[in-house]
Design a protein around this motif. Structure first.
Motif, short mmCIF file in Angstrom:
data_model
loop_
_atom_site.label_atom_id
_atom_site.label_comp_id
_atom_site.label_asym_id
_atom_site.label_seq_id
_atom_site.Cartn_x
_atom_site.Cartn_y
_atom_site.Cartn_z
N TYR A 67 0.85 -1.14 -0.08
CA TYR A 67 0.01 -0.07 0.12
C TYR A 67 0.89 1.33 -0.03
CZ TYR A 67 -3.23 3.53 1.40
OH TYR A 67 -4.32 4.61 1.36
N GLN A 68 0.48 2.13 -0.80
CA GLN A 68 1.19 3.58 -0.87
C GLN A 68 0.17 4.58 -0.52
OE1 GLN A 68 3.33 4.46 -4.59
NE2 GLN A 68 4.34 2.56 -4.25
N GLN A 69 0.89 5.70 0.10
CA GLN A 69 -0.18 6.69 0.65
C GLN A 69 -1.26 7.39 -0.43
OE1 GLN A 69 1.81 9.72 2.81
NE2 GLN A 69 -0.19 10.89 3.61
N GLY A 70 -2.34 7.50 -0.68
CA GLY A 70 -3.47 8.04 -1.45
C GLY A 70 -3.74 6.91 -2.17
N ASP A 71 -3.25 5.87 -2.08
CA ASP A 71 -3.88 4.59 -3.16
C ASP A 71 -5.68 4.48 -2.86
OD1 ASP A 71 -1.90 4.24 -4.48
OD2 ASP A 71 -1.24 2.07 -3.66
N TRP A 72 -5.87 4.83 -1.57
CA TRP A 72 -7.13 4.54 -1.34
C TRP A 72 -8.17 5.08 -1.92
CZ3 TRP A 72 -10.92 8.53 -0.46
CH2 TRP A 72 -10.20 9.69 -0.05
#
Length: 333
Positions: A67-72
């Motif tokens: 998971y990378q920040q902003g992937d949500w």
């Protein structure tokens, strides 16, 4: 490493072809199920059954994702486009048009993916793709205008327009899947889709106008099971895996098999046929697709022996220099 990458590509290609064949048959299965259950309940049941199976893999899969920040929001948009918006458009499309016509509208998807991949993923596109796209669009419009209402299609114009909306959703999904598949496993993305789809369609069950009945025929039960396990789990997992190792435009080009498959299964299982002018229009769609995906033959330059001989005669000084050089070499030896 190169051998492993090649094997991955071959495996992805085979899986994608199988997935497309399953999708071709899914138009028929959806048509059968919708006639008894209605569009919302049909989609909800296939999502719920698929999710029930995939949840067993949640714990081992979730811990391995990068998971990378902003992937949500990318993951959320992915699930919103497909299955949520895609199946709303497609399920209602199949209440108004035939499975065969809806399948032909999907011929636009490879071309739309190629154009979108050019703008957003910087993948290459050529003039043949643009011309093919225009031909296919004309063919789809012609196909729709040539249709008339019958027992299989009460409003083909509206149905085909809704199917086009499904293709737009699928195109956005493809771009997102190509990006996210580099960080997330195919099964994880498939699981995300089934969970999101189940949650999305659950409240819609209570506001739909169709009466819910569970007095199902055997063929509808088989259709729902096929859609849940054959399409939602197997086909979508293969599809997501293909995006991991193949360019989006190449994945899209193989979707050319989908229209042919839906025509075949629609005729075989539902007895659907098109009018003569619709077959001509379908041919124009396929011509546009084939034209956009084939490469022109490379020009080959043939040099005649006589021309070489003439040029050789025109440079006697060069011949004399070569003969003199050979003589000197012999003397030195």
């Amino acid at each position: 490493m190169k051998f492993f990458s090649q094997k991955q590509s071959e495996f992805a290609l085979i899986g994608l072809i199988v997935a497309i064949l399953l999708w071709s048959a899914s138009f028929v299965a959806m048509k059968l199920a919708i006639e008894e259950l209605g569009p919302i309940l049909t989609v909800f049941l296939r999502m719920l059954l698929a999710m029930a199976v995939l949840l067993f893999f949640l714990k081992p899969i979730a811990s391995k994702q990068k998971y990378q920040q902003g992937d949500w929001w990318l993951l959320g948009l992915l699930a919103l486009c497909e299955p949520c918006l895609y199946f709303i458009f497609e399920s209602y499309a199949l209440t108004y048009t035939t499975a065969s016509e809806a399948g032909m509208v999907t011929a636009l998807q490879p071309l739309m993916i190629a154009v979108a991949a050019f703008y957003f993923l910087k993948e290459k596109i050529n003039s043949r793709t643009i011309v093919g796209c225009l031909l296919a669009m004309v063919g789809v419009i012609w196909l729709t205008l040539s249709g008339s209402a019958n027992e299989h299609a009460t409003n083909p114009w509206l149905g085909n327009l809704l199917e086009f909306g499904a293709i737009v959703s699928a195109t956005i999904y493809c771009l997102l899947a190509r990006k996210l598949a580099q960080r997330y496993s195919p099964i994880f993305l498939t699981l995300l889709q089934t969970v999101a789809g189940s949650l999305f369609f659950l409240p819609l069950l209570f506001i739909q106008t169709e009466a819910i009945s569970f007095d199902l025929s055997g063929q509808v039960v088989v259709a729902i099971l096929f859609l849940a396990f054959g399409v939602n789990i197997f086909a979508f997992t293969c599809y997501n895996f293909a995006f991991k190792v193949m360019p989006a435009s190449k994945v899209g080009s193989l979707m050319n098999l989908l229209p042919l498959g839906t025509l075949f299964f629609g005729w075989l299982l539902l007895g659907e046929t098109l009018a003569f002018m619709q077959y001509v229009a379908a041919g124009l769609v396929l011509l546009g697709v084939i034209w956009s995906q084939t490469k022109p033959k490379a020009k080959t330059v043939f040099i005649e022996q006589s021309a070489i001989a003439r040029q050789w005669e025109e440079i006697p000084s060069s011949k004399e220099m070569i003969f003199e050089l050979k003589s000197q070499l012999k003397i030195s030896h």
